[in-house]
Design an enzyme around this catalytic site. Sequence first.
Site, PDB file in Angstrom:
ATOM      1  N   LYS A   1      33.273  39.720  38.709  1.00  0.00           N
ATOM      2  CA  LYS A   1      33.361  38.258  38.559  1.00  0.00           C
ATOM      3  C   LYS A   1      32.050  37.649  38.034  1.00  0.00           C
ATOM      4  O   LYS A   1      31.027  38.317  37.959  1.00  0.00           O
ATOM      5  CB  LYS A   1      33.746  37.652  39.916  1.00  0.00           C
ATOM      6  CG  LYS A   1      35.144  38.082  40.403  1.00  0.00           C
ATOM      7  CD  LYS A   1      35.528  37.349  41.690  1.00  0.00           C
ATOM      8  CE  LYS A   1      36.903  37.760  42.185  1.00  0.00           C
ATOM      9  NZ  LYS A   1      37.346  36.939  43.342  1.00  0.00           N
TER      10      LYS A   1
ATOM     11  N   TYR B   1      45.259  33.565  38.518  1.00  0.00           N
ATOM     12  CA  TYR B   1      45.329  33.224  39.942  1.00  0.00           C
ATOM     13  C   TYR B   1      46.465  32.236  40.251  1.00  0.00           C
ATOM     14  O   TYR B   1      46.409  31.510  41.236  1.00  0.00           O
ATOM     15  CB  TYR B   1      43.984  32.675  40.422  1.00  0.00           C
ATOM     16  CG  TYR B   1      42.975  33.770  40.726  1.00  0.00           C
ATOM     17  CD1 TYR B   1      43.230  34.738  41.707  1.00  0.00           C
ATOM     18  CD2 TYR B   1      41.758  33.836  40.060  1.00  0.00           C
ATOM     19  CE1 TYR B   1      42.312  35.725  41.993  1.00  0.00           C
ATOM     20  CE2 TYR B   1      40.821  34.845  40.349  1.00  0.00           C
ATOM     21  CZ  TYR B   1      41.116  35.786  41.322  1.00  0.00           C
ATOM     22  OH  TYR B   1      40.214  36.771  41.623  1.00  0.00           O
TER      23      TYR B   1
ATOM     24  N   ARG C   1      40.652  48.595  47.062  1.00  0.00           N
ATOM     25  CA  ARG C   1      40.614  47.518  48.058  1.00  0.00           C
ATOM     26  C   ARG C   1      39.656  47.898  49.200  1.00  0.00           C
ATOM     27  O   ARG C   1      38.945  47.044  49.737  1.00  0.00           O
ATOM     28  CB  ARG C   1      42.013  47.246  48.634  1.00  0.00           C
ATOM     29  CG  ARG C   1      43.067  46.854  47.592  1.00  0.00           C
ATOM     30  CD  ARG C   1      43.067  45.426  47.195  1.00  0.00           C
ATOM     31  NE  ARG C   1      43.409  44.513  48.257  1.00  0.00           N
ATOM     32  CZ  ARG C   1      43.501  43.191  48.069  1.00  0.00           C
ATOM     33  NH1 ARG C   1      43.274  42.668  46.872  1.00  0.00           N
ATOM     34  NH2 ARG C   1      43.812  42.395  49.052  1.00  0.00           N
TER      35      ARG C   1
ATOM     36  N   ARG D   1      31.697  43.920  48.575  1.00  0.00           N
ATOM     37  CA  ARG D   1      31.522  42.522  48.992  1.00  0.00           C
ATOM     38  C   ARG D   1      30.451  42.371  50.068  1.00  0.00           C
ATOM     39  O   ARG D   1      29.714  41.375  50.081  1.00  0.00           O
ATOM     40  CB  ARG D   1      32.870  41.935  49.409  1.00  0.00           C
ATOM     41  CG  ARG D   1      33.743  41.655  48.165  1.00  0.00           C
ATOM     42  CD  ARG D   1      35.171  41.508  48.488  1.00  0.00           C
ATOM     43  NE  ARG D   1      35.965  41.013  47.360  1.00  0.00           N
ATOM     44  CZ  ARG D   1      37.291  40.947  47.376  1.00  0.00           C
ATOM     45  NH1 ARG D   1      37.961  41.329  48.447  1.00  0.00           N
ATOM     46  NH2 ARG D   1      37.957  40.509  46.330  1.00  0.00           N
TER      47      ARG D   1
ATOM     48  N   ASN E   1      32.885  36.293  45.347  1.00  0.00           N
ATOM     49  CA  ASN E   1      32.889  37.549  46.101  1.00  0.00           C
ATOM     50  C   ASN E   1      32.877  38.781  45.191  1.00  0.00           C
ATOM     51  O   ASN E   1      33.395  39.827  45.535  1.00  0.00           O
ATOM     52  CB  ASN E   1      34.038  37.571  47.120  1.00  0.00           C
ATOM     53  CG  ASN E   1      35.396  37.472  46.464  1.00  0.00           C
ATOM     54  OD1 ASN E   1      35.494  37.340  45.256  1.00  0.00           O
ATOM     55  ND2 ASN E   1      36.446  37.553  47.261  1.00  0.00           N
TER      56      ASN E   1
ATOM     57  N   HIS F   1      37.311  41.574  41.905  1.00  0.00           N
ATOM     58  CA  HIS F   1      38.745  41.505  42.206  1.00  0.00           C
ATOM     59  C   HIS F   1      39.342  42.897  42.101  1.00  0.00           C
ATOM     60  O   HIS F   1      38.964  43.667  41.233  1.00  0.00           O
ATOM     61  CB  HIS F   1      39.447  40.602  41.184  1.00  0.00           C
ATOM     62  CG  HIS F   1      40.938  40.819  41.124  1.00  0.00           C
ATOM     63  ND1 HIS F   1      41.809  40.184  41.980  1.00  0.00           N
ATOM     64  CD2 HIS F   1      41.711  41.639  40.344  1.00  0.00           C
ATOM     65  CE1 HIS F   1      43.053  40.594  41.715  1.00  0.00           C
ATOM     66  NE2 HIS F   1      43.023  41.476  40.722  1.00  0.00           N
TER      67      HIS F   1
ATOM     68  N   GLU G   1      48.603  43.073  35.645  1.00  0.00           N
ATOM     69  CA  GLU G   1      47.249  42.584  35.356  1.00  0.00           C
ATOM     70  C   GLU G   1      46.596  43.396  34.236  1.00  0.00           C
ATOM     71  O   GLU G   1      45.958  42.831  33.341  1.00  0.00           O
ATOM     72  CB  GLU G   1      46.407  42.610  36.640  1.00  0.00           C
ATOM     73  CG  GLU G   1      46.899  41.593  37.663  1.00  0.00           C
ATOM     74  CD  GLU G   1      46.266  41.721  39.047  1.00  0.00           C
ATOM     75  OE1 GLU G   1      45.380  42.588  39.249  1.00  0.00           O
ATOM     76  OE2 GLU G   1      46.658  40.948  39.937  1.00  0.00           O
TER      77      GLU G   1
HETATM   78  P1  GDP Z   1      41.522  39.164  47.351  1.00  0.00           P
HETATM   79  O1  GDP Z   1      42.812  39.861  47.024  1.00  0.00           O
HETATM   80  O2  GDP Z   1      40.716  39.879  48.401  1.00  0.00           O
HETATM   81  O3  GDP Z   1      40.701  38.836  46.123  1.00  0.00           O
HETATM   82  O4  GDP Z   1      41.901  37.774  48.049  1.00  0.00           O
HETATM   83  P2  GDP Z   1      43.041  36.669  47.786  1.00  0.00           P
HETATM   84  O5  GDP Z   1      44.106  37.187  46.856  1.00  0.00           O
HETATM   85  O6  GDP Z   1      43.452  36.141  49.115  1.00  0.00           O
HETATM   86  O7  GDP Z   1      42.247  35.491  47.047  1.00  0.00           O
HETATM   87  C1  GDP Z   1      41.933  35.588  45.690  1.00  0.00           C
HETATM   88  C2  GDP Z   1      40.535  35.056  45.469  1.00  0.00           C
HETATM   89  O8  GDP Z   1      40.520  33.671  45.756  1.00  0.00           O
HETATM   90  C3  GDP Z   1      39.461  35.652  46.367  1.00  0.00           C
HETATM   91  O9  GDP Z   1      38.950  36.880  45.910  1.00  0.00           O
HETATM   92  C4  GDP Z   1      38.421  34.580  46.351  1.00  0.00           C
HETATM   93  O10 GDP Z   1      37.592  34.671  45.181  1.00  0.00           O
HETATM   94  C5  GDP Z   1      39.238  33.315  46.241  1.00  0.00           C
HETATM   95  N1  GDP Z   1      39.378  32.684  47.558  1.00  0.00           N
HETATM   96  C6  GDP Z   1      40.176  33.054  48.598  1.00  0.00           C
HETATM   97  N2  GDP Z   1      40.014  32.235  49.644  1.00  0.00           N
HETATM   98  C7  GDP Z   1      39.093  31.304  49.240  1.00  0.00           C
HETATM   99  C8  GDP Z   1      38.487  30.165  49.858  1.00  0.00           C
HETATM  100  O11 GDP Z   1      38.769  29.818  51.017  1.00  0.00           O
HETATM  101  N3  GDP Z   1      37.581  29.452  49.094  1.00  0.00           N
HETATM  102  C9  GDP Z   1      37.273  29.796  47.802  1.00  0.00           C
HETATM  103  N4  GDP Z   1      36.389  29.079  47.106  1.00  0.00           N
HETATM  104  N5  GDP Z   1      37.813  30.868  47.206  1.00  0.00           N
HETATM  105  C10 GDP Z   1      38.704  31.597  47.916  1.00  0.00           C
END
Ligand code: GDP
Length: 138
Positions: free
Chosen positions: A9, A49, A85, A102, A112, A115, A126
């Site tokens: 990212k 997203y 993951r 992370r 973070n 992805h 993807e």
């Molecule tokens: P991942 O699969 O671990 O990447 O997590 P998710 O699919 O739940 O969320 C996708 C991405 O959205 C995450 O990697 C974060 O960059 C972002 N994200 C998730 N929760 C939050 C939040 O509470 N605040 C912000 N700013 N970004 C978030």
Amino acid sequence: MSRTFSILKPDATRRNITGAVNAVIEAAGLRIVAQKRVHFTKAQAERFYGVHKERPFFGELVEQMTAAPVVVQVLEGENAVAKYREVLGATNPEQAAEGTVRKLFALSIGENTAHGSDSDENAAIEIAQFFSEAEIVG
Ligand code: GDP
């Protein structure tokens, strides 16, 4: 052997730590079989997203994903989706296990660092958004 899709990212490119993240990926036994740098447009970030579009952090997420270039990658290995993951650690770096990408590098839950796809089906979708089969060299 299976594949997963990865994004290093903007917080990673901005800090010039993509090589450091790749070292963790490779040390875990995943092979980078395709990789390129792209700068996401707002539309690309919103599409990627899209599943999160009703979430309160969606606007901030799109802003963060378009703030600087990213590196999109295809990773290959045994159980690549689950393996990557595990290598990434929890979404929130405060909850990520020691040694994970992370835990080592993330700045916040939004920034973070990387992805990874959450299923084989999403990995294929993807990957196809960014790479042709000819660009993936295993
Ligand atoms: P991942 O699969 O671990 O990447 O997590 P998710 O699919 O739940 O969320 C996708 C991405 O959205 C995450 O990697 C974060 O960059 C972002 N994200 C998730 N929760 C939050 C939040 O509470 N605040 C912000 N700013 N970004 C978030």
